[in-house]
Design a protein around this motif. Structure first.
Motif, mmCIF file in Angstrom:
data_model
loop_
_atom_site.group_PDB
_atom_site.id
_atom_site.type_symbol
_atom_site.label_atom_id
_atom_site.label_comp_id
_atom_site.label_asym_id
_atom_site.label_seq_id
_atom_site.Cartn_x
_atom_site.Cartn_y
_atom_site.Cartn_z
ATOM 1 N N MET A 84 -38.404 -96.054 49.580
ATOM 2 C CA MET A 84 -37.822 -97.340 49.179
ATOM 3 C C MET A 84 -36.827 -97.163 48.034
ATOM 4 O O MET A 84 -35.747 -97.757 48.037
ATOM 5 N N THR A 85 -37.188 -96.333 47.064
ATOM 6 C CA THR A 85 -36.284 -96.073 45.941
ATOM 7 C C THR A 85 -35.005 -95.413 46.427
ATOM 8 O O THR A 85 -33.898 -95.780 46.005
ATOM 9 N N GLY A 86 -35.134 -94.450 47.325
ATOM 10 C CA GLY A 86 -33.946 -93.798 47.889
ATOM 11 C C GLY A 86 -33.074 -94.764 48.662
ATOM 12 O O GLY A 86 -31.845 -94.700 48.576
ATOM 13 N N ASP A 87 -33.692 -95.653 49.397
ATOM 14 C CA ASP A 87 -32.939 -96.637 50.165
ATOM 15 C C ASP A 87 -32.190 -97.596 49.246
ATOM 16 O O ASP A 87 -31.012 -97.875 49.467
ATOM 17 N N ILE A 88 -32.863 -98.072 48.223
ATOM 18 C CA ILE A 88 -32.210 -98.983 47.276
ATOM 19 C C ILE A 88 -31.053 -98.279 46.580
ATOM 20 O O ILE A 88 -29.961 -98.833 46.428
ATOM 21 N N TRP A 89 -31.271 -97.035 46.177
ATOM 22 C CA TRP A 89 -30.198 -96.284 45.524
ATOM 23 C C TRP A 89 -29.028 -96.050 46.479
ATOM 24 O O TRP A 89 -27.866 -96.201 46.093
ATOM 25 N N LEU A 90 -29.328 -95.693 47.727
ATOM 26 C CA LEU A 90 -28.271 -95.418 48.701
ATOM 27 C C LEU A 90 -27.407 -96.648 48.951
ATOM 28 O O LEU A 90 -26.182 -96.553 49.013
#
Length: 60
Positions: free
Chosen positions: A10-16
């Motif tokens: 989820m953190t990676g998705d939000i950052w991306l």
């Protein structure tokens, strides 16, 4: 451990999405493919569940 993996994803998705590294067309294509595969997996699960329920009902 599973919640940690989910949090990282989820953190990676939000950052991306917020960083602009990936274009919006890629994000849309990715989510469309992910949604379609989850839909098909759910339908397959429901089909197998119905088959198992009918088989159990017939033998009981």
């Amino acid at each position: 451990m599973k919640s940690f993996i989910m949090a990282v994803m989820m953190t990676g998705d939000i950052w991306l999405r917020s960083s602009g590294v990936a274009p919006d067309q890629f994000i849309a294509f990715f989510y469309t493919g992910l949604g379609a595969s989850l839909l098909l997996a759910g339908l397959l699960f429901a089909c197998n569940f119905a088959k198992a329920a009918l088989a159990a009902k017939g033998t009981a």
